[in-house]
Scaffold this motif. Structure first.
Motif, PDB file in Angstrom:
ATOM      1  N   LYS A   1       7.987  10.302 -18.198  1.00 16.94           N
ATOM      2  CA  LYS A   1       7.883  11.465 -17.327  1.00 16.94           C
ATOM      3  C   LYS A   1       8.100  11.084 -15.872  1.00 16.94           C
ATOM      4  N   VAL A   2       9.073  11.713 -15.217  1.00 18.92           N
ATOM      5  CA  VAL A   2       9.330  11.476 -13.792  1.00 18.92           C
ATOM      6  C   VAL A   2       8.222  12.137 -12.974  1.00 18.92           C
ATOM      7  N   MET A   3       7.605  11.355 -12.081  1.00 14.70           N
ATOM      8  CA  MET A   3       6.442  11.824 -11.338  1.00 14.70           C
ATOM      9  C   MET A   3       6.745  12.160  -9.882  1.00 14.70           C
ATOM     10  N   ASN A   4       7.984  12.048  -9.454  1.00 14.80           N
ATOM     11  CA  ASN A   4       8.312  12.186  -8.028  1.00 14.80           C
ATOM     12  C   ASN A   4       7.707  13.419  -7.364  1.00 14.80           C
ATOM     13  N   ASP A   5       7.796  14.555  -8.039  1.00 16.95           N
ATOM     14  CA  ASP A   5       7.360  15.809  -7.427  1.00 16.95           C
ATOM     15  C   ASP A   5       6.064  16.354  -8.027  1.00 16.95           C
ATOM     16  N   VAL A   6       5.379  15.543  -8.820  1.00 15.93           N
ATOM     17  CA  VAL A   6       4.116  15.973  -9.419  1.00 15.93           C
ATOM     18  C   VAL A   6       2.996  15.810  -8.393  1.00 15.93           C
TER      19      VAL A   6
ATOM     20  N   ALA B   1       0.360   7.250  -6.420  1.00 14.49           N
ATOM     21  CA  ALA B   1      -0.707   8.257  -6.388  1.00 14.49           C
ATOM     22  C   ALA B   1      -0.187   9.643  -6.038  1.00 14.49           C
ATOM     23  N   GLY B   2       0.977   9.708  -5.396  1.00 16.68           N
ATOM     24  CA  GLY B   2       1.511  10.996  -4.948  1.00 16.68           C
ATOM     25  C   GLY B   2       1.141  11.330  -3.521  1.00 16.68           C
ATOM     26  N   PHE B   3       0.510  10.396  -2.808  1.00 17.32           N
ATOM     27  CA  PHE B   3       0.118  10.626  -1.422  1.00 17.32           C
ATOM     28  C   PHE B   3       1.292  10.445  -0.466  1.00 17.32           C
ATOM     29  N   ASN B   4       2.296   9.663  -0.876  1.00 18.87           N
ATOM     30  CA  ASN B   4       3.505   9.460  -0.078  1.00 18.87           C
ATOM     31  C   ASN B   4       4.701  10.032  -0.824  1.00 18.87           C
ATOM     32  N   SER B   5       5.622  10.614  -0.079  1.00 16.40           N
ATOM     33  CA  SER B   5       6.835  11.155  -0.693  1.00 16.40           C
ATOM     34  C   SER B   5       7.764  10.023  -1.124  1.00 16.40           C
ATOM     35  N   ILE B   6       8.741  10.383  -1.972  1.00 19.16           N
ATOM     36  CA  ILE B   6       9.737   9.432  -2.458  1.00 19.16           C
ATOM     37  C   ILE B   6      11.105   9.928  -2.019  1.00 19.16           C
TER      38      ILE B   6
ATOM     39  N   LYS C   1      -2.388  16.376 -10.379  1.00 24.50           N
ATOM     40  CA  LYS C   1      -1.863  16.539 -11.732  1.00 24.50           C
ATOM     41  C   LYS C   1      -1.417  15.210 -12.349  1.00 24.50           C
ATOM     42  N   ARG C   2      -1.658  14.116 -11.675  1.00 22.00           N
ATOM     43  CA  ARG C   2      -1.156  12.820 -12.164  1.00 22.00           C
ATOM     44  C   ARG C   2      -2.157  12.073 -13.043  1.00 22.00           C
ATOM     45  N   ASN C   3      -3.367  12.532 -13.126  1.00 28.09           N
ATOM     46  CA  ASN C   3      -4.426  11.883 -13.917  1.00 28.09           C
ATOM     47  C   ASN C   3      -4.559  10.403 -13.568  1.00 28.09           C
ATOM     48  N   ILE C   4      -4.820  10.158 -12.290  1.00 26.52           N
ATOM     49  CA  ILE C   4      -5.040   8.795 -11.816  1.00 26.52           C
ATOM     50  C   ILE C   4      -6.481   8.647 -11.353  1.00 26.52           C
ATOM     51  N   GLY C   5      -6.967   7.426 -11.434  1.00 29.71           N
ATOM     52  CA  GLY C   5      -8.226   7.067 -10.795  1.00 29.71           C
ATOM     53  C   GLY C   5      -7.916   6.141  -9.648  1.00 29.71           C
TER      54      GLY C   5
ATOM     55  N   THR D   1       0.833  -1.206   0.000  1.00 24.49           N
ATOM     56  CA  THR D   1       0.000   0.000   0.000  1.00 24.49           C
ATOM     57  C   THR D   1       0.867   1.254   0.000  1.00 24.49           C
ATOM     58  N   THR D   2       1.994   1.207   0.687  1.00 19.18           N
ATOM     59  CA  THR D   2       2.934   2.337   0.661  1.00 19.18           C
ATOM     60  C   THR D   2       3.372   2.624  -0.766  1.00 19.18           C
ATOM     61  N   LEU D   3       3.686   1.581  -1.511  1.00 17.75           N
ATOM     62  CA  LEU D   3       4.128   1.754  -2.904  1.00 17.75           C
ATOM     63  C   LEU D   3       2.992   2.317  -3.760  1.00 17.75           C
ATOM     64  N   LEU D   4       1.782   1.821  -3.548  1.00 18.56           N
ATOM     65  CA  LEU D   4       0.636   2.329  -4.300  1.00 18.56           C
ATOM     66  C   LEU D   4       0.429   3.820  -4.032  1.00 18.56           C
ATOM     67  N   ARG D   5       0.553   4.223  -2.783  1.00 14.43           N
ATOM     68  CA  ARG D   5       0.377   5.629  -2.430  1.00 14.43           C
ATOM     69  C   ARG D   5       1.495   6.501  -2.990  1.00 14.43           C
ATOM     70  N   MET D   6       2.652   5.919  -3.209  1.00 14.71           N
ATOM     71  CA  MET D   6       3.724   6.663  -3.870  1.00 14.71           C
ATOM     72  C   MET D   6       3.376   6.920  -5.334  1.00 14.71           C
TER      73      MET D   6
END
Length: 382
Positions: free
Chosen positions: A66-71, A51-56, A75-79, A44-49
């Protein structure tokens, strides 16, 4: 539009503790990819990363290139579909599904068209005017799924979406999720601790432990040729027997309980550096066969469970170990409790691991996991 997701030496820390020490794997475009493992393994930690809910704290997560670390998550267009549905209780089914489109300022006619289409796909058209309180748990989860998909996300993330449902409904809805995902063709990352659920829905599964992917591959390969003993024990049921492996120029055989000898032709010879070594043998319950040969493993039937198509026997071996044996049910015959029986192994299907269980010595293991675990597999020798 579907995308690929690339995890490149991803690190997640809480303080000084690395819960994901450096994970690498690639999720293919349009793939149904499942993260499977026990509680606390990092799935779940990885999934939240993603989604952008957890930092990397290290490495990169890429959507295509496209690197998403700081997006930002918005802005990630996820469901995303959560365990507890997270639908609005004061809005109708149709309004719940339209919510994300309205936030994106989608034209009204386009909202109507897309909501009607997704209502058809998830098969809840007749409930469109109901409030959530008038829906079953399965219907509410379909609403949550529809709301996540209708915005045409690049990635669909699902976190234990069926865990609140009863067993029969879980089976029904997991089949529906698989069908819907294939129909819309969206890249999906799915988290569960239920190995049967993972086997039923996934194109590929990543089995996790302690923040590492132990084995990533198709459900068939993970079940039949698990990378290590942990994976073997976590996926399906396993009987584990201690044995000795003898390797000579002309044959390789294992000896169980100092007398039952089994010749194997599918051992990875490049890993065998000694003529005699201790190993662990994994035998699935269906890989034991009853035999009239008294050279087989001798045991006594403790009890049996008739389950319709199959019968499960629990047999105490001479060593005192109890093994489970699954056989197709006979229309007339059930082996009585207390009966003495002899067992042989299906040599082509059993798996042989080194003494600590870290490596499968059997040919046919296909592991897509990158990083330390795979390096161990490639470098070990016994």
């Amino acid at each position: 539009m579907s995308i690929a997701i690339d995890f490149n030496h991803v690190v997640k820390k809480y303080g000084d503790q690395a819960v994901i020490p450096g994970l690498s794997i690639k999720v293919k475009e349009g793939e149904f990819f499942t993260l499977l493992g026990p509680s606390g393994c990092g799935k779940t930690t990885l999934l939240r990363m993603v989604a952008g809910f957890n930092s990397i704290e290290g490495g990169e997560i890429k959507f295509d290139e496209k690197v998403m670390n700081d997006v930002k998550p918005s802005k990630r267009n996820i469901g995303m579909v959560f365990q507890n549905y997270a639908i609005f209780p004061h809005l109708s089914v149709k309004k719940n599904i339209a919510f994300g489109l309205e936030n994106r300022k989608t034209p009204k006619a386009e909202i109507e068209r897309r909501v009607d289409e997704i209502l058809r796909i998830v098969q809840i058209e007749k409930f469109k005017d109901r409030l959530p309180e008038n829906l079953s748990g399965g219907q509410q989860q379909r609403v949550a799924l529809a709301r996540a998909i209708v915005i045409n996300p690049d990635v669909l993330l699902m976190d234990e979406p069926l865990s609140n449902l009863d067993a029969k409904l879980r089976i029904e809805l997991r089949n529906a999720i698989r069908k819907i995902q294939k129909e819309v063709g969206i890249t999906t990352v799915y988290v569960t601790h239920d190995q049967e659920e993972a086997m039923a829905v996934s194109d590929r599964i990543a089995v996790m432990k302690d923040g590492y992917i132990q084995h990533a591959g198709t459900p068939q390969n993970i079940y039949h040729r698990p990378a290590n003993l942990f994976v073997s024990s976590f996926i399906g049921r396993s009987n584990i027997l201690n044995a000795t492996l003898f390797a000579t120029n002309d044959k390789t055989e294992i000896v169980i309980h100092d007398k039952h000898r089994v010749v194997l032709t599918n051992i990875r010879q490049e890993l065998i550096k000694s003529t005699k070594t201790n190993v662990q043998v994994c035998v699935r319950p269906e890989e034991f066969l009853f035999t009239s040969d008294t050279n087989g493993l001798k045991g006594k039937v403790q009890r049996s469970s008739f389950l319709g198509l199959n019968t499960n026997y629990f047999i105490e071996l001479e060593s005192g170990e109890t093994v489970e044996v699954i056989q197709e049910s006979d229309i007339d015959t059930l082996i009585p409790e207390g009966s003495v029986v002899y067992l042989k192994l299906n040599q082509a299907k059993v798996n042989v691991f080194n003494e600590d269980g870290s490596v499968n010595l059997t040919e046919g293991v296909k592991n897509d996991a990158a990083g330390e675990v795979q390096s161990e597999v490639n470098n070990v020798a016994i």
